[in-house]
Motif scaffolding. Structure first.
Motif, PDB file in Angstrom:
ATOM      1  N   UNK A 141      -2.383   3.424   2.656  1.00 26.25           N
ATOM      2  CA  UNK A 141      -2.484   2.135   2.732  1.00 26.25           C
ATOM      3  C   UNK A 141      -3.607   1.519   3.061  1.00 26.25           C
ATOM      4  N   UNK A 142      -4.387   2.173   4.035  1.00 27.44           N
ATOM      5  CA  UNK A 142      -5.942   1.478   4.325  1.00 27.44           C
ATOM      6  C   UNK A 142      -6.876   1.671   2.958  1.00 27.44           C
ATOM      7  N   UNK A 143      -6.694   2.587   2.199  1.00 29.35           N
ATOM      8  CA  UNK A 143      -7.413   2.803   1.038  1.00 29.35           C
ATOM      9  C   UNK A 143      -7.334   1.302   0.286  1.00 29.35           C
ATOM     10  N   UNK A 144      -5.910   1.044   0.152  1.00 28.03           N
ATOM     11  CA  UNK A 144      -5.336   0.164  -0.732  1.00 28.03           C
ATOM     12  C   UNK A 144      -5.712  -1.317  -0.215  1.00 28.03           C
ATOM     13  N   UNK A 145      -5.506  -1.487   0.965  1.00 29.70           N
ATOM     14  CA  UNK A 145      -5.805  -2.708   1.543  1.00 29.70           C
ATOM     15  C   UNK A 145      -7.352  -3.043   1.632  1.00 29.70           C
ATOM     16  N   UNK A 146      -8.295  -1.848   2.052  1.00 28.33           N
ATOM     17  CA  UNK A 146      -9.557  -2.121   1.942  1.00 28.33           C
ATOM     18  C   UNK A 146     -10.059  -2.585   0.733  1.00 28.33           C
ATOM     19  N   UNK A 147      -9.584  -1.894  -0.431  1.00 25.52           N
ATOM     20  CA  UNK A 147     -10.142  -2.062  -1.825  1.00 25.52           C
ATOM     21  C   UNK A 147      -9.599  -3.653  -2.232  1.00 25.52           C
ATOM     22  N   UNK A 148      -8.411  -3.729  -1.653  1.00 25.77           N
ATOM     23  CA  UNK A 148      -8.109  -5.306  -2.106  1.00 25.77           C
ATOM     24  C   UNK A 148      -8.955  -6.304  -1.278  1.00 25.77           C
ATOM     25  N   UNK A 149      -9.211  -6.050  -0.177  1.00 27.75           N
ATOM     26  CA  UNK A 149     -10.240  -7.000   0.697  1.00 27.75           C
ATOM     27  C   UNK A 149     -11.393  -6.884  -0.020  1.00 27.75           C
ATOM     28  N   UNK A 150     -11.962  -5.865  -0.508  1.00 29.94           N
ATOM     29  CA  UNK A 150     -13.473  -5.814  -1.202  1.00 29.94           C
ATOM     30  C   UNK A 150     -13.432  -6.562  -2.398  1.00 29.94           C
ATOM     31  N   UNK A 151     -12.397  -6.514  -3.259  1.00 27.78           N
ATOM     32  CA  UNK A 151     -12.410  -7.333  -4.586  1.00 27.78           C
ATOM     33  C   UNK A 151     -11.838  -8.693  -4.337  1.00 27.78           C
ATOM     34  N   UNK A 158     -17.627  -2.807  -8.159  1.00 31.64           N
ATOM     35  CA  UNK A 158     -17.913  -1.567  -8.086  1.00 31.64           C
ATOM     36  C   UNK A 158     -19.838  -1.710  -8.106  1.00 31.64           C
ATOM     37  N   UNK A 159     -20.297  -0.436  -8.230  1.00 30.01           N
ATOM     38  CA  UNK A 159     -21.737  -0.383  -7.914  1.00 30.01           C
ATOM     39  C   UNK A 159     -22.094   0.466  -6.692  1.00 30.01           C
ATOM     40  N   UNK A 160     -23.302   0.575  -6.511  1.00 29.07           N
ATOM     41  CA  UNK A 160     -23.759   1.230  -5.194  1.00 29.07           C
ATOM     42  C   UNK A 160     -23.650   0.480  -4.344  1.00 29.07           C
ATOM     43  N   UNK A 162     -21.247  -1.902  -3.495  1.00 33.14           N
ATOM     44  CA  UNK A 162     -19.814  -2.100  -3.105  1.00 33.14           C
ATOM     45  C   UNK A 162     -19.411  -0.442  -2.361  1.00 33.14           C
ATOM     46  N   UNK A 163     -19.962   0.410  -3.056  1.00 34.81           N
ATOM     47  CA  UNK A 163     -19.559   1.905  -2.367  1.00 34.81           C
ATOM     48  C   UNK A 163     -20.057   2.061  -1.031  1.00 34.81           C
ATOM     49  N   UNK A 164     -21.305   1.448  -1.029  1.00 31.62           N
ATOM     50  CA  UNK A 164     -21.724   1.618   0.507  1.00 31.62           C
ATOM     51  C   UNK A 164     -21.369   0.901   1.478  1.00 31.62           C
ATOM     52  N   UNK A 165     -20.922  -0.445   1.102  1.00 31.26           N
ATOM     53  CA  UNK A 165     -20.407  -1.428   1.962  1.00 31.26           C
ATOM     54  C   UNK A 165     -18.955  -1.043   2.383  1.00 31.26           C
ATOM     55  N   UNK A 166     -18.306  -0.453   1.281  1.00 31.32           N
ATOM     56  CA  UNK A 166     -16.724  -0.146   1.739  1.00 31.32           C
ATOM     57  C   UNK A 166     -16.813   1.111   2.652  1.00 31.32           C
ATOM     58  N   UNK A 167     -17.646   1.916   2.433  1.00 32.92           N
ATOM     59  CA  UNK A 167     -17.819   3.039   3.116  1.00 32.92           C
ATOM     60  C   UNK A 167     -18.041   2.594   4.605  1.00 32.92           C
ATOM     61  N   UNK A 168     -19.065   1.765   4.858  1.00 34.98           N
ATOM     62  CA  UNK A 168     -19.595   1.494   6.217  1.00 34.98           C
ATOM     63  C   UNK A 168     -18.445   0.746   6.890  1.00 34.98           C
ATOM     64  N   UNK A 169     -17.878  -0.233   6.236  1.00 31.64           N
ATOM     65  CA  UNK A 169     -16.671  -1.211   6.834  1.00 31.64           C
ATOM     66  C   UNK A 169     -15.500  -0.198   7.254  1.00 31.64           C
TER      67      UNK A 169
END
Length: 463
Positions: A141-151, A158-160, A162-169
């Protein structure tokens, strides 16, 4: 001056109880002292008054700018994460301005833009789970909601970066969710202690790295502004106040982080609890499946949003274990009587959402999960308030409800799952909010239909 009922133990013990066992502690205080009690939780502030009756809630939450105000500076302990320009940490005209700039981004009609996005992210993350062993629902559920937030919110796909920011957040939010992190808020001097200071500094460094990426995104978007984009960052950049002024880069950063903190962990936890109850109670799952199956294989997002039993399941989930335990604090401006006590100017009062949702006079058998109670009667905004109330009511509540319902509808309709847990799962503090005290584990048994159920968006409005 009124003397308020309060626990006899020293302030330090009250803080420890509040940090490590806030919900049982509130229940104990309510049983001993009734509808109003005081706790001394911050050395620089007077005791905090807690209320939970509907009458007191209405007085406190509907009195903004009159006898009571909602001062942002009381929330200044959150500035290290949210910033000084967050809608949570400011007050008065600045707070009104920010809310007015942000509100159009969460209008119901705009939610339609995110239906397909939410469905695709949900499908992708559930399909990644092993078919022969259980998985931790909250992690998914966290993966889903974080990806929804990111997009949907940040507009980063997508891209470097996006991946780095998602990981840091994700790391920032995870590290900030332990009770020990909450202790820093009440005992800030601990940050200077050897060992603990290093942990705090590492956290701040990650936040600085995340901020750098966010500011880079804002700078690029300003330089190449595309008015056709529908993500919330774009909408916030387009917003203008009554003087024609837009948000500054700092204001945009602070509101983006606020939306992330307020909308990622909370929605993920609510989805996790809902899936727990749906699969723990066969009668709930059967009723929900019957309602969802009546829609056929393609179902409109507006129809899902309005489904009575799905709505009742979501409401009961938010009632029994509310993710947010409290309303934002209010400070008395002029004398007012609340719950039989005279409150003088300067007194700080807050509503306990957790206690309000467990009052037996409003919710018979409050420990039982019974969605039907929301079909049998309508509760007032001061009896059922999972998103708070008044001038500080959660801005993103429509988005959170929309996302929660679409994710649950997609999962329950498409996959047949079994709850693996045999022990009872209870809520506990998780940072500034609450969460399950143990992993909720589900096992995918099969795909319910060879046809992939698909959410369509044919309606014009989401109410």
């Amino acid at each position: 001056m009124s003397t308020f009922p309060k626990p006899p133990e020293p302030n330090f013990i009250q803080v420890l109880n509040w940090v490590f066992r806030p919900m049982p502690y509130m229940v104990e205080c309510a049983r001993k002292y009734g509808d109003l009690f005081a706790l001394k939780l911050q050395s620089n502030l007077p005791p905090l008054l807690f209320v939970h009756s509907p009458e007191a809630m209405q007085q406190v939450l509907s009195n903004d700018q009159k006898e009571l105000e909602a001062p942002g500076e009381i929330n200044s302990i959150f500035e290290y994460l949210l910033g000084k320009n967050s809608v949570i940490t400011i007050s008065g005209k600045a707070h009104q301005r920010q809310r007015q700039l942000m509100m159009p981004s969460f209008h119901g009609e705009r939610m339609r833009n995110y239906a397909e996005l939410i469905e695709n992210i949900t499908t992708k993350n559930i399909n990644k789970q092993p078919k022969s062993k259980s998985f931790n629902v909250r992690n998914v559920a966290q993966e889903i909601t974080l990806q929804v937030m990111m997009e949907a919110v940040f507009g980063i796909y997508e891209g470097e970066r996006a991946e780095k920011l998602e990981h840091l957040l994700f790391e920032i939010l995870e590290q900030g969710s332990t009770p020990w992190r909450v202790i820093f808020l009440y005992f800030p001097k601990l940050k200077k202690m050897f060992g603990i200071s290093e942990i705090w500094n590492r956290q701040m460094k990650k936040q600085e790295e995340a901020d750098k990426l966010i500011y880079q995104e804002i700078e690029e978007r300003r330089a190449n502004f595309d008015p056709h984009r529908t993500d919330i960052l774009n909408l916030l950049m387009s917003a203008r106040d009554e003087d024609g002024q837009a948000m500054t880069d700092q204001e945009l950063r602070d509101e983006l982080i606020t939306l992330l903190v307020a909308g990622h962990e909370t929605t993920a936890t609510a989805i996790s609890w809902a899936l727990y109850w749906i699969h723990k109670l066969p009668e709930v799952r059967e009723k929900l499946l019957a309602e969802l199956d009546s829609l056929g294989d393609n179902f409109d997002c507006n129809t899902i949003f309005k489904l009575p039993y799905l709505t009742a399941v979501c409401n009961e989930t938010l009632r029994i274990y509310p993710v947010g335990m409290l309303t934002f604090p209010r400070r008395v401006k002029s004398p007012i009587s609340v719950a039989g006590y005279q409150l003088e100017p300067g007194t700080i009062v807050m509503g306990s959402i957790y206690l309000a949702h467990r009052r037996e006079d409003i919710y018979p058998e409050p420990e039982k999960f019974k969605p039907e109670r929301f079909l049998e009667r309508q509760f007032s905004p001061y009896e059922f308030l999972p998103f708070g109330g008044g001038a500080r009511r959660c801005l993103g509540l429509a988005f959170a409800q929309f996302e929660m319902k679409l994710v649950l509808a997609k999962i329950v309709k498409t996959w047949s799952m079994k709850l693996v847990n045999t022990q009872e799962i209870k809520p506990q503090r998780r940072g500034l909010v609450t969460g399950p005290n143990a992993p909720i584990n589900l096992l995918i048994e099969n795909v319910r239909s060879p046809k992939s159920s698909h959410i369509i968006t044919t309606e014009k409005t989401v109410v």
